[in-house]
Design a protein around this motif. Structure first.
Motif, PDB file in Angstrom:
ATOM      1  N   THR A  40       0.838  -1.195   0.000  1.00 56.80           N
ATOM      2  CA  THR A  40       0.000   0.000   0.000  1.00 56.80           C
ATOM      3  C   THR A  40       0.874   1.247   0.000  1.00 56.80           C
ATOM      4  N   LEU A  41       0.568   2.165  -0.915  1.00 50.97           N
ATOM      5  CA  LEU A  41       1.223   3.477  -0.932  1.00 50.97           C
ATOM      6  C   LEU A  41       0.220   4.508  -0.449  1.00 50.97           C
ATOM      7  N   ILE A  42       0.547   5.191   0.646  1.00 45.57           N
ATOM      8  CA  ILE A  42      -0.329   6.218   1.196  1.00 45.57           C
ATOM      9  C   ILE A  42       0.279   7.583   0.890  1.00 45.57           C
ATOM     10  N   ALA A  43      -0.386   8.317   0.005  1.00 44.82           N
ATOM     11  CA  ALA A  43       0.067   9.652  -0.374  1.00 44.82           C
ATOM     12  C   ALA A  43      -0.844  10.679   0.280  1.00 44.82           C
ATOM     13  N   ARG A  44      -0.312  11.433   1.210  1.00 44.87           N
ATOM     14  CA  ARG A  44      -1.060  12.447   1.941  1.00 44.87           C
ATOM     15  C   ARG A  44      -0.190  13.681   2.098  1.00 44.87           C
ATOM     16  N   PRO A  45      -0.792  14.872   2.254  1.00 42.55           N
ATOM     17  CA  PRO A  45       0.007  16.086   2.486  1.00 42.55           C
ATOM     18  C   PRO A  45       0.792  15.979   3.784  1.00 42.55           C
ATOM     19  N   ARG A  46       1.738  16.860   3.964  1.00 39.46           N
ATOM     20  CA  ARG A  46       2.489  16.910   5.216  1.00 39.46           C
ATOM     21  C   ARG A  46       1.538  17.217   6.371  1.00 39.46           C
ATOM     22  N   ARG A  47       1.916  16.747   7.568  1.00 37.22           N
ATOM     23  CA  ARG A  47       1.170  16.984   8.795  1.00 37.22           C
ATOM     24  C   ARG A  47      -0.184  16.290   8.809  1.00 37.22           C
ATOM     25  N   PHE A  48      -0.295  15.199   8.103  1.00 35.73           N
ATOM     26  CA  PHE A  48      -1.536  14.422   8.118  1.00 35.73           C
ATOM     27  C   PHE A  48      -1.359  13.084   8.835  1.00 35.73           C
ATOM     28  N   GLY A  49      -0.355  12.967   9.692  1.00 32.41           N
ATOM     29  CA  GLY A  49      -0.235  11.803  10.559  1.00 32.41           C
ATOM     30  C   GLY A  49       0.364  10.564   9.943  1.00 32.41           C
ATOM     31  N   LYS A  50       1.064  10.684   8.809  1.00 33.10           N
ATOM     32  CA  LYS A  50       1.590   9.484   8.154  1.00 33.10           C
ATOM     33  C   LYS A  50       2.681   8.810   8.987  1.00 33.10           C
ATOM     34  N   LEU A  52       3.320   9.103  12.224  1.00 34.36           N
ATOM     35  CA  LEU A  52       2.748   8.562  13.459  1.00 34.36           C
ATOM     36  C   LEU A  52       1.981   7.269  13.169  1.00 34.36           C
ATOM     37  N   THR A  53       1.300   7.212  12.044  1.00 31.52           N
ATOM     38  CA  THR A  53       0.597   5.988  11.660  1.00 31.52           C
ATOM     39  C   THR A  53       1.577   4.842  11.451  1.00 31.52           C
ATOM     40  N   MET A  54       2.701   5.114  10.814  1.00 36.55           N
ATOM     41  CA  MET A  54       3.707   4.073  10.604  1.00 36.55           C
ATOM     42  C   MET A  54       4.275   3.592  11.935  1.00 36.55           C
ATOM     43  N   SER A  55       4.491   4.514  12.869  1.00 42.03           N
ATOM     44  CA  SER A  55       4.946   4.138  14.205  1.00 42.03           C
ATOM     45  C   SER A  55       3.911   3.251  14.889  1.00 42.03           C
ATOM     46  N   MET A  56       2.641   3.617  14.758  1.00 45.08           N
ATOM     47  CA  MET A  56       1.559   2.825  15.344  1.00 45.08           C
ATOM     48  C   MET A  56       1.528   1.416  14.760  1.00 45.08           C
ATOM     49  N   VAL A  57       1.631   1.306  13.442  1.00 48.56           N
ATOM     50  CA  VAL A  57       1.593  -0.008  12.791  1.00 48.56           C
ATOM     51  C   VAL A  57       2.793  -0.851  13.216  1.00 48.56           C
ATOM     52  N   GLU A  58       3.976  -0.245  13.216  1.00 46.69           N
ATOM     53  CA  GLU A  58       5.173  -0.981  13.640  1.00 46.69           C
ATOM     54  C   GLU A  58       5.016  -1.510  15.058  1.00 46.69           C
ATOM     55  N   GLN A  59       4.579  -0.647  15.973  1.00 43.98           N
ATOM     56  CA  GLN A  59       4.509  -1.037  17.374  1.00 43.98           C
ATOM     57  C   GLN A  59       3.343  -1.986  17.655  1.00 43.98           C
ATOM     58  N   GLY A 218       4.261   8.885   1.505  1.00 43.71           N
ATOM     59  CA  GLY A 218       4.915  10.037   0.905  1.00 43.71           C
ATOM     60  C   GLY A 218       3.907  11.146   0.712  1.00 43.71           C
ATOM     61  N   ILE A 219       4.376  12.288   0.250  1.00 41.97           N
ATOM     62  CA  ILE A 219       3.458  13.391  -0.004  1.00 41.97           C
ATOM     63  C   ILE A 219       3.080  13.482  -1.477  1.00 41.97           C
ATOM     64  N   THR A 220       3.771  12.705  -2.313  1.00 47.83           N
ATOM     65  CA  THR A 220       3.486  12.746  -3.743  1.00 47.83           C
ATOM     66  C   THR A 220       3.303  11.334  -4.267  1.00 47.83           C
ATOM     67  N   ARG A 221       2.568  11.237  -5.359  1.00 47.24           N
ATOM     68  CA  ARG A 221       2.471   9.967  -6.076  1.00 47.24           C
ATOM     69  C   ARG A 221       3.292  10.089  -7.341  1.00 47.24           C
ATOM     70  N   ILE A 222       4.472   9.489  -7.313  1.00 50.09           N
ATOM     71  CA  ILE A 222       5.336   9.503  -8.490  1.00 50.09           C
ATOM     72  C   ILE A 222       4.792   8.499  -9.489  1.00 50.09           C
ATOM     73  N   SER A 223       4.792   8.851 -10.749  1.00 50.76           N
ATOM     74  CA  SER A 223       4.136   8.036 -11.769  1.00 50.76           C
ATOM     75  C   SER A 223       4.668   6.615 -11.793  1.00 50.76           C
ATOM     76  N   LYS A 224       3.774   5.680 -12.053  1.00 48.34           N
ATOM     77  CA  LYS A 224       4.171   4.277 -12.126  1.00 48.34           C
ATOM     78  C   LYS A 224       5.183   4.037 -13.238  1.00 48.34           C
ATOM     79  N   GLU A 225       5.177   4.895 -14.249  1.00 48.39           N
ATOM     80  CA  GLU A 225       6.105   4.705 -15.356  1.00 48.39           C
ATOM     81  C   GLU A 225       7.553   4.892 -14.913  1.00 48.39           C
ATOM     82  N   SER A 226       7.773   5.521 -13.758  1.00 48.68           N
ATOM     83  CA  SER A 226       9.142   5.758 -13.319  1.00 48.68           C
ATOM     84  C   SER A 226       9.517   4.827 -12.178  1.00 48.68           C
ATOM     85  N   ILE A 227       9.150   5.183 -10.953  1.00 50.81           N
ATOM     86  CA  ILE A 227       9.581   4.430  -9.783  1.00 50.81           C
ATOM     87  C   ILE A 227       8.842   3.108  -9.628  1.00 50.81           C
TER      88      ILE A 227
END
Length: 291
Positions: A40-50, A52-59, A218-227
């Motif tokens: 899963t790729l979660i693309a959200r603006p900065r300061r939207f809890g990404k 902290l969410t990763m810390s929650m999932v890890e723990q 991340g904060i951006t969705r880089i095109s599938k054609e690249s990454i």
């Protein structure tokens, strides 16, 4: 007594230990797990809890946090199935948030050094005969100076070692995957870094039989054609997606509950006037924050 509001805390357990204001977002764990998307790729603006969410999932999932009491007051703990899952998976968690180098060579070294630091958490794998002598040698060679072809396989190899040690496939969490890509674009080494990152991500998230699930943010969705050219199993979640629409930022109901906690119910209309929110997938989110 109302909880203290701590700004910028990104460690889930620290928030709970220090009784810092927190809106329970643990339902993300259930929604993500039951969605059954492999990556899963979660693309959200900065300061939207990404982060902290990763810390929650890890723990929640990591064997290193088995018995973590910080979830016992959370929504997820009401479900027996998930209580039994807490602390039962090997987890690889890393972030590229600090990779903001001037050149490709420096950026590659920083990423490799980040992976080296991750490896240091699993030095116990070198004990005994779990790894062959060749595997131990390759383990010790992981460094900031390793060549690209070796670096691209490091997370896949570590997943293999952990799956062998614990008898369970691995969850991989990569926070701020796109920070080095943004710097590369601005500073003129995009293509070199894109090639390197593509090979690393493909080996880790695509051609990895030891992977249970993975999340990137991340904060951006880089095109599938690249990454992400080969990650045809990637689930992309953006601000307009219906998935996890109320698991990031603050919803209107959550803002109302927070105002009640601080005795500020009468300020609700003022808050709405000040910031009327964004409508994401039909649900209004008021404030994006990492805490």
């Amino acid at each position: 007594m109302a909880r203290v509001i701590g700004i910028g805390i990104q460690d889930f357990s620290k928030i709970q230990r220090e009784h810092v204001f927190y809106i329970d977002k643990t339902k993300f764990i259930r929604e993500w797990w039951e969605g059954k998307d492999e990556v899963t790729l979660i693309a959200r603006p900065r300061r939207f809890g990404k982060t902290l969410t990763m810390s929650m999932v890890e723990q929640f999932f990591s064997i290193s946090y088995a018995g973590n009491p910080c979830f016992q007051e959370m929504e997820i703990w009401k479900d027996k199935k998930y209580r039994e899952m807490q602390g039962t998976y090997p987890v690889l968690s890393l972030t590229f948030s600090s990779v903001k180098e001037r050149t490709f060579v420096e950026a590659k070294k920083k990423i490799c050094a980040t992976i080296q630091m991750l490896y240091q958490n699993f030095q116990f794998l070198l004990e005994g005969t779990l790894l062959s002598e060749q595997e131990k040698e390759e383990f010790r060679k992981v460094s900031a100076e390793m060549p690209e072809y070796e670096a691209s396989l490091t997370l896949k190899k570590l997943s293999c070692y952990l799956e062998r040690y614990y008898g369970k496939k691995v969850i991989v969490l990569l926070d701020e995957y796109d920070t080095p890509m943004q710097e590369a674009y601005v500073k003129g080494y995009w293509q070199e870094l894109a090639d390197f990152i593509r090979n690393l991500l493909n080996a880790t998230f695509k051609d990895n039989p030891y992977l249970e699930r993975g999340i990137m943010t991340g904060i951006t969705r880089i095109s599938k054609e690249s990454i992400f050219s080969d990650l045809n199993h990637l689930k992309v979640v953006t601000v307009t997606s219906t998935e996890y629409a109320d698991c990031f930022g603050f919803t209107e109901g959550e803002v109302a509950a927070a105002l009640r906690e601080y005795g500020l119910e009468e300020r609700k209309q003022e808050v709405k006037k000040w910031y009327d929110g964004f409508a994401f997938s039909g649900k209004k989110v008021f404030i994006g924050t990492d805490n």
